[in-house]
Design a protein around this motif. Structure first.
Motif, PDB file in Angstrom:
ATOM      1  N   PRO A 191      38.648  22.694  40.185  1.00  0.00           N
ATOM      2  CA  PRO A 191      39.179  21.819  39.128  1.00  0.00           C
ATOM      3  C   PRO A 191      38.105  21.366  38.145  1.00  0.00           C
ATOM      4  N   ASP A 213      36.058  35.542  39.816  1.00  0.00           N
ATOM      5  CA  ASP A 213      35.638  35.134  38.476  1.00  0.00           C
ATOM      6  C   ASP A 213      35.778  36.284  37.505  1.00  0.00           C
ATOM      7  N   GLY A 247      37.111  30.911  28.148  1.00  0.00           N
ATOM      8  CA  GLY A 247      38.360  30.186  27.948  1.00  0.00           C
ATOM      9  C   GLY A 247      38.296  29.220  26.787  1.00  0.00           C
ATOM     10  N   ALA A 271      35.721  23.461  31.121  1.00  0.00           N
ATOM     11  CA  ALA A 271      36.127  24.530  30.213  1.00  0.00           C
ATOM     12  C   ALA A 271      37.091  24.035  29.140  1.00  0.00           C
ATOM     13  N   VAL A 272      38.090  23.238  29.531  1.00  0.00           N
ATOM     14  CA  VAL A 272      39.060  22.756  28.546  1.00  0.00           C
ATOM     15  C   VAL A 272      38.409  21.768  27.588  1.00  0.00           C
ATOM     16  N   LEU A 319      37.330  29.884  39.421  1.00  0.00           N
ATOM     17  CA  LEU A 319      38.681  29.724  38.903  1.00  0.00           C
ATOM     18  C   LEU A 319      39.520  28.786  39.753  1.00  0.00           C
ATOM     19  N   ARG A 320      39.075  28.503  40.967  1.00  0.00           N
ATOM     20  CA  ARG A 320      39.796  27.582  41.838  1.00  0.00           C
ATOM     21  C   ARG A 320      39.121  26.219  41.905  1.00  0.00           C
ATOM     22  N   TRP A 344      37.460  23.864  35.473  1.00  0.00           N
ATOM     23  CA  TRP A 344      38.520  23.875  34.457  1.00  0.00           C
ATOM     24  C   TRP A 344      38.427  22.662  33.541  1.00  0.00           C
ATOM     25  N   MET A 374      32.571  31.274  32.152  1.00  0.00           N
ATOM     26  CA  MET A 374      33.975  30.888  32.280  1.00  0.00           C
ATOM     27  C   MET A 374      34.377  29.899  31.197  1.00  0.00           C
ATOM     28  N   ALA A 375      33.576  28.844  31.018  1.00  0.00           N
ATOM     29  CA  ALA A 375      33.925  27.799  30.059  1.00  0.00           C
ATOM     30  C   ALA A 375      33.952  28.329  28.637  1.00  0.00           C
TER      31      ALA A 375
END
Length: 437
Positions: free
Chosen positions: A222, A413, A354, A228-229, A219-220, A225, A350-351
């Protein structure tokens, strides 16, 4: 690393794992794509409102996000093979429950099938990264191609099956391949539970980044993320078009059967790309050029639906190229940005948690905007606007490098929160890390 200490993997086990992987992938789309072409019949049969129809189209994607976080936990506690077999049982049960002539089983069955698909989605990259580390590109491509093909077949056969035997037949038929796949994973699950993780030693002796990955939080990171986005926006585009393209085309003047074939065609176009894009991406150190090409096709396709909907077949093909490339690329990045199988499992969880939660609101928002405005112009314009952040995050995710979890996380996580420990898939044949192809 001392490769001589690695226990040889029996060829029969590797072959059976490959068969299991193939059977798993062909069941990760059909239960979702086969429902949109018969939405009108389901609405009439159950007396569903427009909002309820929107919820029905959104539920599977939301389930992919909600239940994705449980897959690493299930793999840790039960073993990867048992978790995958269980996911296929859930898919089968959900499909069969949907044919009960009542609204509640329809929605509950959709949730069960979505939960099973979510688990299979998350565990598949970890299976590939661990069992076939030197074939990440080709096997991810094979998996994406089979997923696209099964989704296209389900969408294309939905209307003919509905005409031949009603909506129950159109939905229930996909319980057969999921049951076969569950039975095929049974022996692998039994083997995994009988024997200890023979490859735990080699996994524990992995490189320093692997050790840090077990202790750190994604989660920390970049890069995590960014991936994931990008995956969420690529998924949003696919599921919005898969859910509503038939209705968009019917409102543009096309016959219902033709509109149903359009969404099937969109997915058929993506079948060869599902193989080619991961193979190409795995050979490249930098995937930003691929991202740019994908985004350009989405702009052309969505813009065409807005300004020239009568040329629906042309835009269907263009969108098939865009969606057929974006999702396989995002899926491949899960492995390419992960230094180890354990990180691949965690990044996948995670990906997809989200990403699919983000994507899940797409079909519902499209339906609400259509009901509020009486047309598709506003909805499609919003979809076109979302291409911009897809480009930005895709470019960031496609840069060379690996996910680097924080060594001493302040926030754990999703899997850590639920289980208290990190996930290391067990029982599957493993090999030493090698160059992807």
């Amino acid at each position: 690393m001392n490769t001589s200490a690695t226990t040889p993997v029996p060829r029969a086990l590797t072959a059976w794992s490959l068969v299991g992987l193939v059977l798993l992938t062909i069941n990760l789309r059909a239960a979702i794509t086969g429902i949109s072409p018969v939405l009108g019949d389901l609405r009439d049969a159950f007396g569903l409102s427009g909002v309820e129809v929107g919820v029905l189209t959104t539920l599977p994607v939301l389930c992919l996000g909600v239940f994705a976080s449980l897959a690493p936990v299930a793999a840790r506690r039960l073993g990867t093979e048992t978790a995958i077999a269980g996911s296929l049982v859930l898919i089968t049960a959900g499909i069969l429950l949907r044919v009960v002539a009542a609204p509640l089983p329809l929605f509950v069955g959709t949730v069960l099938a979505g939960a099973g698909i979510a688990m299979g989605n998350v565990l598949m990259p970890a299976v590939i990264k661990r069992a076939f580390p030197d074939r990440v590109g080709s096997l991810t491509g094979l998996a994406m191609m089979l997923m696209a093909a099964s989704g296209a077949v389900a969408a294309g056969l939905a209307v003919p099956l509905n005409d031949a035997g009603g909506w129950r037949l159109a939905l229930a038929v996909w319980a057969v391949p999921s049951l076969v796949a569950a039975l095929a994973w049974g022996p692998l699950a039994l083997r995994g539970r009988r024997s200890p993780d023979r490859h735990a030693a080699s996994a524990s002796a992995a490189s320093a980044p692997a050790a840090g990955a077990r202790e750190g939080s994604l989660l920390r990171s970049p890069v995590a993320w960014f991936v994931a986005v990008f995956m969420g926006l690529a998924s949003l585009m696919f599921y919005v078009l898969m859910s509503w393209l038939p209705e968009i085309m019917k409102d543009a003047g096309f016959a219902p059967a033709t509109a149903g074939m359009m969404v099937s065609t969109m997915m058929i176009v993506g079948i060869p790309l599902g193989f080619a894009v991961p193979v190409l991406a795995a050979r490249l150190r930098d995937q930003r050029a691929v991202v740019a090409g994908v985004v350009l096709t989405m702009v052309v396709g969505i813009g065409g639906l807005i300004f020239a909907p009568a040329a629906g077949w042309a835009w269907t093909i263009v969108l098939g190229i865009g969606t057929g490339s974006a999702f396989p690329l995002a899926y491949t990045l899960l492995s390419l940005r992960s230094p180890t199988p354990s990180v691949a499992a965690r990044l996948s969880g995670m990906a997809q948690t989200g990403g699919y939660l983000l994507a899940g609101f797409g079909p519902l928002a499209m339906g609400v905007l259509h009901s509020a405005t009486g047309g598709w112009h506003v909805s499609l314009t919003l979809l076109l606007v979302l291409v911009a952040p897809e480009l930005v995050f895709g470019m960031l995710a496609a840069r060379p490098g690996f996910v680097r979890p924080a060594p001493r996380p302040d926030v754990a996580d999703v899997a850590d929160v639920l289980d208290g420990r990190l996930v290391e898939p067990k029982g599957l044949p493993a090999a030493e890390p090698a160059r992807t192809r």
